[in-house]
Design an enzyme around this catalytic site. Sequence first.
Site, PDB file in Angstrom:
ATOM      1  CD1 TRP A 131      -0.143  -1.479   3.147  1.00 13.49           C
ATOM      2  CD2 TRP A 131       0.584   0.629   3.289  1.00 13.49           C
ATOM      3  NE1 TRP A 131       0.644  -1.382   4.263  1.00 13.49           N
ATOM      4  CE2 TRP A 131       1.096  -0.095   4.378  1.00 13.49           C
ATOM      5  CE3 TRP A 131       0.903   1.987   3.180  1.00 13.49           C
ATOM      6  CZ2 TRP A 131       1.925   0.469   5.345  1.00 13.49           C
ATOM      7  CZ3 TRP A 131       1.734   2.554   4.136  1.00 13.49           C
ATOM      8  CH2 TRP A 131       2.230   1.794   5.214  1.00 13.49           C
ATOM      9  CG  ASN A 132       5.109   1.211   0.673  1.00 12.71           C
ATOM     10  OD1 ASN A 132       4.784   0.581  -0.323  1.00 12.71           O
ATOM     11  ND2 ASN A 132       6.306   1.117   1.210  1.00 12.71           N
ATOM     12  NE  ARG A 140      10.039  -1.393  -7.387  1.00 10.18           N
ATOM     13  CZ  ARG A 140      10.611  -1.162  -6.209  1.00 10.18           C
ATOM     14  NH1 ARG A 140      11.396  -0.112  -6.033  1.00 10.18           N
ATOM     15  NH2 ARG A 140      10.393  -1.946  -5.181  1.00 10.18           N
ATOM     16  CE  LYS A 155      -3.274  -9.143  -2.851  1.00 11.39           C
ATOM     17  NZ  LYS A 155      -3.860  -7.868  -2.391  1.00 11.39           N
ATOM     18  CB  SER A 210       5.719  -7.895   5.427  1.00 11.93           C
ATOM     19  OG  SER A 210       4.773  -8.906   5.184  1.00 11.93           O
ATOM     20  CD  GLU A 231      12.610  -5.582  -5.019  1.00 15.17           C
ATOM     21  OE1 GLU A 231      13.156  -5.142  -3.983  1.00 15.17           O
ATOM     22  OE2 GLU A 231      13.210  -5.726  -6.090  1.00 15.17           O
ATOM     23  CG  LEU A 232      10.738  -9.983   0.665  1.00 14.23           C
ATOM     24  CD1 LEU A 232      11.223 -11.323   1.214  1.00 14.23           C
ATOM     25  CD2 LEU A 232       9.250 -10.031   0.353  1.00 14.23           C
ATOM     26  CB  CYS A 265      11.075  -1.359   1.785  1.00 17.91           C
ATOM     27  SG  CYS A 265      11.202  -0.728   0.120  1.00 17.91           S
ATOM     28  CD  GLU A 359      10.111  -2.847   6.869  1.00 21.06           C
ATOM     29  OE1 GLU A 359       9.306  -3.788   7.004  1.00 21.06           O
ATOM     30  OE2 GLU A 359      10.512  -2.465   5.766  1.00 21.06           O
TER      31      GLU A 359
HETATM   32  P1  NAD Z   1       2.123  -7.060   3.478  1.00 20.27           P
HETATM   33  O1  NAD Z   1       3.147  -8.126   3.337  1.00 20.27           O
HETATM   34  O2  NAD Z   1       1.191  -7.106   4.613  1.00 20.27           O
HETATM   35  O3  NAD Z   1       1.208  -7.000   2.173  1.00 20.27           O
HETATM   36  C1  NAD Z   1       1.756  -6.944   0.872  1.00 20.27           C
HETATM   37  C2  NAD Z   1       0.775  -7.549  -0.097  1.00 20.27           C
HETATM   38  O4  NAD Z   1       0.608  -8.928   0.215  1.00 20.27           O
HETATM   39  C3  NAD Z   1      -0.616  -6.919  -0.067  1.00 20.27           C
HETATM   40  O5  NAD Z   1      -1.091  -6.858  -1.399  1.00 20.27           O
HETATM   41  C4  NAD Z   1      -1.419  -7.910   0.751  1.00 20.27           C
HETATM   42  O6  NAD Z   1      -2.781  -7.933   0.395  1.00 20.27           O
HETATM   43  C5  NAD Z   1      -0.772  -9.228   0.378  1.00 20.27           C
HETATM   44  N1  NAD Z   1      -0.889 -10.256   1.418  1.00 20.27           N
HETATM   45  C6  NAD Z   1      -0.908 -10.075   2.757  1.00 20.27           C
HETATM   46  N2  NAD Z   1      -1.013 -11.264   3.383  1.00 20.27           N
HETATM   47  C7  NAD Z   1      -1.056 -12.211   2.417  1.00 20.27           C
HETATM   48  C8  NAD Z   1      -1.149 -13.638   2.437  1.00 20.27           C
HETATM   49  N3  NAD Z   1      -1.221 -14.329   3.580  1.00 20.27           N
HETATM   50  N4  NAD Z   1      -1.151 -14.296   1.263  1.00 20.27           N
HETATM   51  C9  NAD Z   1      -1.069 -13.605   0.124  1.00 20.27           C
HETATM   52  N5  NAD Z   1      -0.987 -12.269   0.023  1.00 20.27           N
HETATM   53  C10 NAD Z   1      -0.963 -11.571   1.170  1.00 20.27           C
HETATM   54  O7  NAD Z   1       2.930  -5.681   3.409  1.00 20.27           O
HETATM   55  P2  NAD Z   1       2.348  -4.209   3.477  1.00 20.27           P
HETATM   56  O8  NAD Z   1       2.033  -3.905   4.895  1.00 20.27           O
HETATM   57  O9  NAD Z   1       1.322  -3.961   2.432  1.00 20.27           O
HETATM   58  O10 NAD Z   1       3.635  -3.380   3.017  1.00 20.27           O
HETATM   59  C11 NAD Z   1       4.655  -3.078   3.869  1.00 20.27           C
HETATM   60  C12 NAD Z   1       5.835  -4.009   3.658  1.00 20.27           C
HETATM   61  O11 NAD Z   1       6.247  -3.966   2.291  1.00 20.27           O
HETATM   62  C13 NAD Z   1       7.032  -3.563   4.455  1.00 20.27           C
HETATM   63  O12 NAD Z   1       7.638  -4.670   5.064  1.00 20.27           O
HETATM   64  C14 NAD Z   1       7.953  -2.976   3.397  1.00 20.27           C
HETATM   65  O13 NAD Z   1       9.311  -2.992   3.732  1.00 20.27           O
HETATM   66  C15 NAD Z   1       7.657  -3.797   2.206  1.00 20.27           C
HETATM   67  N6  NAD Z   1       8.035  -3.085   0.983  1.00 20.27           N
HETATM   68  C16 NAD Z   1       9.140  -3.513   0.322  1.00 20.27           C
HETATM   69  C17 NAD Z   1       9.557  -2.856  -0.818  1.00 20.27           C
HETATM   70  C18 NAD Z   1      10.782  -3.306  -1.543  1.00 20.27           C
HETATM   71  O14 NAD Z   1      10.902  -2.953  -2.692  1.00 20.27           O
HETATM   72  N7  NAD Z   1      11.669  -4.056  -0.938  1.00 20.27           N
HETATM   73  C19 NAD Z   1       8.821  -1.756  -1.307  1.00 20.27           C
HETATM   74  C20 NAD Z   1       7.694  -1.351  -0.601  1.00 20.27           C
HETATM   75  C21 NAD Z   1       7.304  -2.040   0.559  1.00 20.27           C
END
Ligand code: NAD
Length: 457
Positions: A131-132, A140, A155, A210, A231-232, A265, A359
């Site tokens: 969402w960020n 990307r 998604k 995440s 990308e975590l 991130c 984080e």
């Molecule tokens: P999140 O992992 O909760 O969600 C990310 C995506 O995964 C969302 O679309 C969500 O709906 C989906 N999701 C959540 N649980 C799921 C499951 N059990 N099965 C399948 N899909 C699922 O992360 P967030 O809170 O949306 O974003 C923040 C995280 O993203 C932070 O950890 C941040 O560091 C990371 N991030 C990384 C980068 C990068 O490029 N490395 C960039 C932006 C954000």
Amino acid sequence: MSFAVRDPATGEVLDEVADAGPDEATAALDAAVDAQEAWAATPPRERAAVLLRTRDMLLTRIEEFALLITREMGKPLAESWAEVQYAADFLQWFAEEAVRISGEYRVSPGGDFRIVTTRQPVGPCLLISPWNFPLAMITRKLGPALAAGCTAVVKPAEDTPLSCLLLTQVLGEAGLPPGVVNVVTTSRPAPLVERLLADPRLRKLSFTGSTQVGRLLLAQAAGNVLRTSMELGGNAPFLVFADADLDAAVEGALLAKLRNGGQSCVAANRFLVEEPVAEEFATRFADRMSDVRLAPGTDPGSRLGPLINARQVERVAGLVDDAVTRGARVLTGGRAAGPYFPATALTDVPPSARIHHEEIFGPVAPITTFKDESDALAMANDTPYGLVAYLYTRDLGRAVRVGERLETGMVGLNRGLVSNAAAPFGGVKSSGLGREGGFEGIEEYLSTKYLALDLTS
Ligand code: NAD
């Protein structure tokens, strides 16, 4: 079924979107599979033209996109404008890459045959975004996927699906054939994603989110041996050596900490400062942080908007409270106000504080000191994450020495911002696999096909 998308500043419902389940996801994949062959066969120049038209339309409609990003995600409008530009840059960069996908023609070492390689699209992809950055994290992935000739199921995150839906509409207006990109919005991602990952027609997963969810999806992707890009999360150290240009370090620190309200991130997570300049850095930095104006992102004077939701506000407040209980001092900020968390600087943060290990994803800067270069490196690398590190020094030898030994995929040297469509973005260790952007970005969506050519018959 549908679910509501809310403005994080006011709680107001902005829109209702379809709440898809596993069956709708399978229907989306059906469409992507049906469209795959024709899209892969579309001339690269035509695929590029769709991306370039979309880029132009994003920029023509930048005000509309920026406002939508701010309304669903909360960041200040100026940052949303920058995100639309950043999102458009990926479309341009990968449009330019689409026509440069190449192979090789080689003579075998024995001279008896020819080794010919070509690059083919991996096939239908599942692209999952956080969402960020509701628009840029999608382009990307979609930019290189479409440039390479892949179709996709997208998604978006449940908090911010609206920018993605508007982008898809624009892709259609730019001439993208139906079925090439298929968006599924859902409030229950787990069963839907699990269904898609179990479908043998899916060939690739690109996930940004995440580390915790990334690990889970990697395990599910193993079933069909999927190509994956991950990308975590990150835990970026921001190192300031005593010889640094302190004015530049303070400016860089503000950018690395406050961009996107710290909900990034690549946000600086731990400020590590060499002892002789630690107090001066902390004083100057905290002074600037205390000037940061909190307001809804739509307010033109806003420098910091609300955090994405109440859960995040609680989490960030919990990290600050934990650090204070263990002896940290609050230089500025420190307390949540409704959906907002102020720009906060903490000093004397002990190594045991949770804020050093998790984080933060908020505008909070814990500052700690180090004694020398090896101490700094040990502290910086003391984390399972490895996305980015920032390093401020005027000593070129040290910059290279430390830069090479930091266990991260990226290093910002005297710079608080590394993101750029032309650069390979990504991490090592638990921060992920693969790269997005740069020359590397399109590789994630291509596989090498080798033809052994016998010339004797
Ligand atoms: P999140 O992992 O909760 O969600 C990310 C995506 O995964 C969302 O679309 C969500 O709906 C989906 N999701 C959540 N649980 C799921 C499951 N059990 N099965 C399948 N899909 C699922 O992360 P967030 O809170 O949306 O974003 C923040 C995280 O993203 C932070 O950890 C941040 O560091 C990371 N991030 C990384 C980068 C990068 O490029 N490395 C960039 C932006 C954000």
